[in-house]
Scaffold this motif. Structure first.
Motif, PDB file in Angstrom:
ATOM      1  N   MET A 218      17.690  -0.036   1.534  1.00  0.00           N
ATOM      2  CA  MET A 218      18.380   0.664   2.636  1.00  0.00           C
ATOM      3  C   MET A 218      18.117   0.060   4.012  1.00  0.00           C
ATOM      4  SD  MET A 218      17.761   4.558   1.232  1.00  0.00           S
ATOM      5  CE  MET A 218      18.692   5.347   2.535  1.00  0.00           C
ATOM      6  N   GLU A 219      17.586  -1.166   4.070  1.00  0.00           N
ATOM      7  CA  GLU A 219      17.214  -1.724   5.376  1.00  0.00           C
ATOM      8  C   GLU A 219      17.570  -3.205   5.557  1.00  0.00           C
ATOM      9  OE1 GLU A 219      14.660  -0.216   3.372  1.00  0.00           O
ATOM     10  OE2 GLU A 219      14.881   1.744   4.323  1.00  0.00           O
ATOM     11  N   GLY A 220      17.488  -3.975   4.514  1.00  0.00           N
ATOM     12  CA  GLY A 220      17.583  -5.438   4.673  1.00  0.00           C
ATOM     13  C   GLY A 220      18.859  -5.930   5.325  1.00  0.00           C
TER      14      GLY A 220
ATOM     15  N   GLY B 237       8.519  -4.477   0.844  1.00  0.00           N
ATOM     16  CA  GLY B 237       8.765  -3.102   0.402  1.00  0.00           C
ATOM     17  C   GLY B 237       9.231  -3.049  -1.032  1.00  0.00           C
ATOM     18  N   VAL B 238       9.906  -1.960  -1.359  1.00  0.00           N
ATOM     19  CA  VAL B 238      10.366  -1.751  -2.740  1.00  0.00           C
ATOM     20  C   VAL B 238      11.893  -1.731  -2.771  1.00  0.00           C
ATOM     21  CG1 VAL B 238       8.250  -0.518  -3.369  1.00  0.00           C
ATOM     22  CG2 VAL B 238      10.233   0.774  -2.540  1.00  0.00           C
ATOM     23  N   ALA B 239      12.434  -1.833  -3.990  1.00  0.00           N
ATOM     24  CA  ALA B 239      13.888  -1.858  -4.137  1.00  0.00           C
ATOM     25  C   ALA B 239      14.270  -1.320  -5.502  1.00  0.00           C
ATOM     26  CB  ALA B 239      14.429  -3.273  -3.972  1.00  0.00           C
TER      27      ALA B 239
ATOM     28  N   SER C  85      11.045  -0.650  -7.845  1.00  0.00           N
ATOM     29  CA  SER C  85      10.414   0.673  -8.026  1.00  0.00           C
ATOM     30  C   SER C  85      11.227   1.557  -8.977  1.00  0.00           C
ATOM     31  CB  SER C  85      10.310   1.381  -6.675  1.00  0.00           C
ATOM     32  OG  SER C  85      11.598   1.421  -6.047  1.00  0.00           O
ATOM     33  N   ASP C  86      12.492   1.162  -9.250  1.00  0.00           N
ATOM     34  CA  ASP C  86      13.347   2.032 -10.073  1.00  0.00           C
ATOM     35  C   ASP C  86      14.587   1.268 -10.514  1.00  0.00           C
ATOM     36  OD1 ASP C  86      13.820   2.635  -7.001  1.00  0.00           O
ATOM     37  OD2 ASP C  86      15.745   2.831  -8.039  1.00  0.00           O
ATOM     38  N   SER C  87      15.416   1.926 -11.322  1.00  0.00           N
ATOM     39  CA  SER C  87      16.592   1.255 -11.904  1.00  0.00           C
ATOM     40  C   SER C  87      17.879   1.496 -11.116  1.00  0.00           C
ATOM     41  CB  SER C  87      16.810   1.820 -13.312  1.00  0.00           C
ATOM     42  OG  SER C  87      17.211   3.203 -13.165  1.00  0.00           O
TER      43      SER C  87
ATOM     44  N   PHE D 271      20.348   6.499  -1.164  1.00  0.00           N
ATOM     45  CA  PHE D 271      19.491   6.170  -2.301  1.00  0.00           C
ATOM     46  C   PHE D 271      20.390   6.124  -3.533  1.00  0.00           C
ATOM     47  CE2 PHE D 271      15.467   5.712  -4.376  1.00  0.00           C
ATOM     48  CZ  PHE D 271      15.691   6.186  -5.654  1.00  0.00           C
ATOM     49  N   ILE D 272      20.479   4.968  -4.164  1.00  0.00           N
ATOM     50  CA  ILE D 272      21.418   4.796  -5.275  1.00  0.00           C
ATOM     51  C   ILE D 272      20.770   5.273  -6.568  1.00  0.00           C
ATOM     52  CG2 ILE D 272      22.858   3.174  -6.564  1.00  0.00           C
ATOM     53  CD1 ILE D 272      23.667   3.611  -3.583  1.00  0.00           C
ATOM     54  N   HIS D 273      21.417   6.212  -7.231  1.00  0.00           N
ATOM     55  CA  HIS D 273      20.885   6.766  -8.498  1.00  0.00           C
ATOM     56  C   HIS D 273      22.029   7.063  -9.455  1.00  0.00           C
ATOM     57  CE1 HIS D 273      21.949  10.982  -7.272  1.00  0.00           C
ATOM     58  NE2 HIS D 273      21.938  10.383  -6.101  1.00  0.00           N
TER      59      HIS D 273
HETATM   60  N1  LIG Z   1      17.550   3.201  -5.819  1.00  0.00           N
HETATM   61  C1  LIG Z   1      17.363   2.868  -4.514  1.00  0.00           C
HETATM   62  N2  LIG Z   1      18.392   2.971  -3.641  1.00  0.00           N
HETATM   63  C2  LIG Z   1      18.235   2.615  -2.341  1.00  0.00           C
HETATM   64  N3  LIG Z   1      17.076   2.141  -1.825  1.00  0.00           N
HETATM   65  C3  LIG Z   1      16.022   2.006  -2.675  1.00  0.00           C
HETATM   66  C4  LIG Z   1      14.681   1.557  -2.474  1.00  0.00           C
HETATM   67  C5  LIG Z   1      14.102   0.962  -1.218  1.00  0.00           C
HETATM   68  N4  LIG Z   1      13.711   1.917  -0.126  1.00  0.00           N
HETATM   69  C6  LIG Z   1      12.950   3.088  -0.549  1.00  0.00           C
HETATM   70  C7  LIG Z   1      13.411   4.263   0.313  1.00  0.00           C
HETATM   71  C8  LIG Z   1      14.244   5.226  -0.531  1.00  0.00           C
HETATM   72  S1  LIG Z   1      14.854   6.641   0.321  1.00  0.00           S
HETATM   73  C9  LIG Z   1      13.627   7.870   0.290  1.00  0.00           C
HETATM   74  C10 LIG Z   1      12.458   7.719  -0.392  1.00  0.00           C
HETATM   75  N5  LIG Z   1      11.540   8.716  -0.396  1.00  0.00           N
HETATM   76  C11 LIG Z   1      11.762   9.861   0.267  1.00  0.00           C
HETATM   77  C12 LIG Z   1      12.954   9.973   0.965  1.00  0.00           C
HETATM   78  N6  LIG Z   1      13.867   8.990   0.955  1.00  0.00           N
HETATM   79  C13 LIG Z   1      14.243   3.582   1.384  1.00  0.00           C
HETATM   80  O1  LIG Z   1      13.432   3.106   2.472  1.00  0.00           O
HETATM   81  C14 LIG Z   1      14.834   2.408   0.658  1.00  0.00           C
HETATM   82  C15 LIG Z   1      14.034   1.665  -3.685  1.00  0.00           C
HETATM   83  N7  LIG Z   1      14.908   2.147  -4.646  1.00  0.00           N
HETATM   84  C16 LIG Z   1      16.120   2.364  -4.048  1.00  0.00           C
END
Ligand SMILES: Nc1ncnc2c(CN3C[C@H](CSc4cnccn4)[C@@H](O)C3)c[nH]c12
Length: 227
Positions: free
Chosen positions: A171-173, A74-76, A194-196, A150-152
């Protein structure tokens, strides 16, 4: 049987396109794809987002479909500064940054009678590193932290980095690591950035989810040839 687990549909679809789906089993309000690849039996699913959903799906893969190892793709979000969008990372171990029982004197991420960190499978990680070398791909390894958020924000990202020495965030591992530790099943987790995880991460995420999911999926398929 090898379990291939993702959280989101977008993360699983590029993998499903490369395998031969034999049967789809509906169970636990989810779909499990039974497939063949390179003469190996696979069970594939996306859990839906978050620790509870991914723990549930990992448990079903192991207990009902008899998966003998779990591979997550997946992505992170990036925590380490040298991780850029599209870069690959494998987890050396996973943890849960949103567990806080510090009032009772426990460290962040700790549940009594459990662990803060769940080790990933070293032999699967060494296969990943040899595949990366063969394909001349950059592959980082590090601690990956999970939480149902979701960390931003740079502040929260830096706190997770300081507290858990994490290199990436998702959010899963941490939950899947706990399930595999509990049931004594080898766990491997691959993520593409996928992002910072800072301000604006949500925009980047939407833009790069599909592309980074494909990067992770492509590498996972190469891994499956070596397992
Ligand atoms: N910055 C981050 N912080 C926490 N987790 C992540 C991820 C990894 N995945 C993607 C997705 C984001 S929530 C989601 C996504 N799309 C629609 C609704 N919720 C969730 O399955 C965790 C990638 N970047 C992250």
């Amino acid at each position: 049987m090898i379990g291939i687990l993702c959280a989101m549909r977008e993360e699983l679809e590029p993998i499903l396109e490369e395998v031969e789906v034999k049967e789809v089993v509906e169970y636990g309000k989810n779909k499990f794809y039974l497939a063949k690849f390179d003469n190996k039996d696979l069970v594939l699913a996306y859990s839906k987002i978050g620790k509870v959903n991914s723990a549930t799906t990992a448990t079903i893969m192991i207990e009902k479909f008899k998966a003998k190892k779990i591979l997550f793709s997946g992505v992170a979000g990036a925590i380490d500064e040298d991780l850029k969008i599209g870069d690959l990372i494998i987890a050396t171990k996973t943890c849960q940054h949103d567990i806080d029982l510090t009032v009772f004197g426990y460290p962040y991420g700790y549940i009594p009678e459990s662990e803060v960190y769940f080790e990933c499978d070293k032999s699967l990680n060494s296969i990943a590193k040899s595949v990366a070398k063969k394909l001349n791909l950059k592959l980082k390894e590090g601690i990956i932290a999970s939480g149902d958020q979701f960390i931003h924000s740079k502040e929260k990202k830096e706190w997770i980095k300081k507290t858990f020495n994490a290199s990436a965030i998702e959010m899963e591992g941490g939950a899947v690591g706990c399930v595999c530790f509990t049931l004594n099943i080898p766990f491997f987790m691959l993520r593409a950035i996928s992002d910072s995880a800072e301000e604006g991460a949500g925009i980047d995420f939407d833009e790069f989810l599909e592309e980074s999911s494909k990067v992770s999926a492509k590498f996972l398929i190469e891994m499956l040839k070596e397992i």
